[in-house]
Write a protein that holds these residues in place. Structure first.
Motif, PDB file in Angstrom:
ATOM      1  N   PRO A  10      -7.590  -2.901   3.740  1.00 21.52           N
ATOM      2  CA  PRO A  10      -6.425  -3.137   3.568  1.00 21.52           C
ATOM      3  C   PRO A  10      -5.601  -1.336   2.313  1.00 21.52           C
ATOM      4  O   PRO A  10      -4.275  -1.518   3.313  1.00 21.52           O
ATOM      5  CB  PRO A  10      -6.177  -3.575   1.520  1.00 21.52           C
ATOM      6  CG  PRO A  10      -7.539  -4.838   1.797  1.00 21.52           C
ATOM      7  CD  PRO A  10      -8.665  -3.775   2.780  1.00 21.52           C
ATOM      8  N   SER A 160       2.175 -11.061  -4.375  1.00 26.98           N
ATOM      9  CA  SER A 160       3.258  -9.818  -3.229  1.00 26.98           C
ATOM     10  C   SER A 160       1.807  -8.965  -2.606  1.00 26.98           C
ATOM     11  O   SER A 160       2.051  -8.357  -1.577  1.00 26.98           O
ATOM     12  CB  SER A 160       4.368  -9.277  -3.741  1.00 26.98           C
ATOM     13  OG  SER A 160       3.862  -8.424  -4.186  1.00 26.98           O
ATOM     14  N   SER A 161       0.218  -9.387  -3.314  1.00 25.12           N
ATOM     15  CA  SER A 161      -0.278  -8.014  -3.097  1.00 25.12           C
ATOM     16  C   SER A 161      -0.878  -8.019  -1.365  1.00 25.12           C
ATOM     17  O   SER A 161      -1.781  -8.693  -1.197  1.00 25.12           O
ATOM     18  CB  SER A 161      -0.834  -7.869  -3.819  1.00 25.12           C
ATOM     19  OG  SER A 161      -2.603  -6.955  -3.792  1.00 25.12           O
ATOM     20  N   PRO A 162      -1.276  -7.249  -0.281  1.00 21.54           N
ATOM     21  CA  PRO A 162      -1.449  -8.053   0.828  1.00 21.54           C
ATOM     22  C   PRO A 162      -2.569  -7.770   0.688  1.00 21.54           C
ATOM     23  O   PRO A 162      -3.578  -8.140   1.342  1.00 21.54           O
ATOM     24  CB  PRO A 162      -1.340  -6.341   2.041  1.00 21.54           C
ATOM     25  CG  PRO A 162       0.152  -6.128   0.917  1.00 21.54           C
ATOM     26  CD  PRO A 162      -0.268  -6.640  -0.322  1.00 21.54           C
ATOM     27  N   HIS A 205       0.958 -13.442   4.579  1.00 21.50           N
ATOM     28  CA  HIS A 205      -0.193 -11.986   5.073  1.00 21.50           C
ATOM     29  C   HIS A 205      -0.704 -11.295   6.192  1.00 21.50           C
ATOM     30  O   HIS A 205      -0.708 -10.120   6.922  1.00 21.50           O
ATOM     31  CB  HIS A 205      -1.004 -11.999   3.801  1.00 21.50           C
ATOM     32  CG  HIS A 205      -0.260 -11.726   2.179  1.00 21.50           C
ATOM     33  ND1 HIS A 205       0.038 -10.558   1.821  1.00 21.50           N
ATOM     34  CD2 HIS A 205       0.017 -12.575   1.355  1.00 21.50           C
ATOM     35  CE1 HIS A 205       0.523 -10.414   1.022  1.00 21.50           C
ATOM     36  NE2 HIS A 205       0.827 -12.107   0.279  1.00 21.50           N
ATOM     37  N   ARG A 208       1.883  -9.401   8.872  1.00 20.22           N
ATOM     38  CA  ARG A 208       1.985  -8.709   8.564  1.00 20.22           C
ATOM     39  C   ARG A 208       0.811  -7.616   8.737  1.00 20.22           C
ATOM     40  O   ARG A 208       1.638  -6.258   9.619  1.00 20.22           O
ATOM     41  CB  ARG A 208       2.908  -8.727   6.846  1.00 20.22           C
ATOM     42  CG  ARG A 208       4.151  -9.615   6.839  1.00 20.22           C
ATOM     43  CD  ARG A 208       4.537  -8.826   4.916  1.00 20.22           C
ATOM     44  NE  ARG A 208       4.010  -9.151   4.212  1.00 20.22           N
ATOM     45  CZ  ARG A 208       4.353 -10.881   3.854  1.00 20.22           C
ATOM     46  NH1 ARG A 208       4.898 -11.328   4.368  1.00 20.22           N
ATOM     47  NH2 ARG A 208       3.692 -11.248   2.572  1.00 20.22           N
ATOM     48  N   ALA A 209       0.031  -8.246   8.255  1.00 20.81           N
ATOM     49  CA  ALA A 209      -1.213  -6.575   8.317  1.00 20.81           C
ATOM     50  C   ALA A 209      -1.181  -7.162   9.888  1.00 20.81           C
ATOM     51  O   ALA A 209      -1.403  -4.899  10.374  1.00 20.81           O
ATOM     52  CB  ALA A 209      -2.502  -7.862   7.611  1.00 20.81           C
TER      53      ALA A 209
END
Length: 274
Positions: A10, A160-162, A205, A208-209
């Motif tokens: 991350p 919201s934390s990836p 998530h 997006r990653a």
């Protein structure tokens, strides 16, 4: 041949998303440019995290508030503080947080993991990361992340934390147990912010990653093909340049914002608690 997975953490993904030039300095440039000085708020966070990790390694009968304080004292550093007086003031404050926090824990409830490295794969990524603590809650596991910053965490922060979402995937894959819930334990305020992921929120998530990984791969391939380094990995100047680790190697960042003192992210000076 199957497409090679992009190996990442991350933190690695977040670095590129924040500033591609900083990513290049951190992960590609050899020799790596010198990093800036230690920051006092990071020293506080690292000491608290280390003490909590070691607290769970103690025999059950020694898992006490005083035991946690001693672990903090033995591992304390003055790196980043203005002077010894400020370092001692913050050692006392952090010890107070730690005492209050562990007093609410059941020392006999062994976590499923502390500082546990977990990993998972997606169609495009090989993910890994280290979780502060993994709790057992009935049939499910819960991702716990310690926070020591000046502001209490919120449920939106947890959602919201990836990193927390990717930790959920890693816990599922590594420990082979159900996991949905993530928690941010903010020691200064004694609050807990939580969120329970769904398959949809996790998929968002992951998408997006994977998008970030595509951009990293394209930039790296362009650089290897002879593209200008600053074109492939452009800087993103802003206030964050004041505390960037690679500020001394980045004229763009130096021009964007003035340097900050290494203790400037500490809240208003507290009174000692011991």
């Amino acid at each position: 041949m199957p497409k090679r997975l992009f190996s990442c953490t991350p933190s690695k993904l977040a670095t590129f998303a924040d500033c591609p030039r900083r990513y290049r300095f951190a992960y590609l440039t050899q020799p790596r440019p010198p990093r800036g000085p230690a920051w006092a708020h990071n020293t506080v966070g690292a000491a608290v995290h280390a003490a909590l990790r070691s607290w769970w390694d103690l025999p059950v009968e020694k898992r006490t508030p005083s035991g946690a304080r001693q672990l903090l004292y033995s591992g304390w550093s003055r790196a980043g503080f203005r002077d010894d007086e400020q370092a001692q003031t913050w050692r006392a404050r952090a010890a107070g947080w730690l005492t209050d926090y562990v007093a609410e824990l059941d020392p006999t409830e062994e976590p499923a993991g502390t500082e546990r490295t977990v990993g998972a794969t997606t169609e495009a990524l090989a993910l890994s990361g280290r979780v502060d603590r993994i709790d057992r809650r009935g049939e499910e596991l819960v991702v716990v992340d310690y926070k020591t910053g000046r502001w209490p965490s919120t449920s939106d922060d947890a959602r919201s934390s990836p990193a927390l979402a990717l930790y959920v995937l890693g816990v599922r894959r590594t420990l082979r147990r159900a996991c949905r819930r993530v928690e941010l334990h903010h020691l200064p305020s004694g609050t807990v912010a939580a969120f329970e992921h769904t398959e949809r929120s996790l998929a968002n998530h992951v998408r997006r990653a994977e998008d970030i990984a595509v951009d990293i791969t394209a930039a790296t391939e362009a650089l290897e093909a002879g593209a200008d380094a600053d074109a492939a990995f452009p800087p993103v100047p802003g206030q964050q340049c004041s505390w960037c680790d690679f500020r001394s190697s980045c004229p763009t960042g130096q021009a964007a914002a003035p340097a900050r003192e290494t203790w400037s992210f500490l809240p208003t000076e507290p009174a000692p608690t011991d």
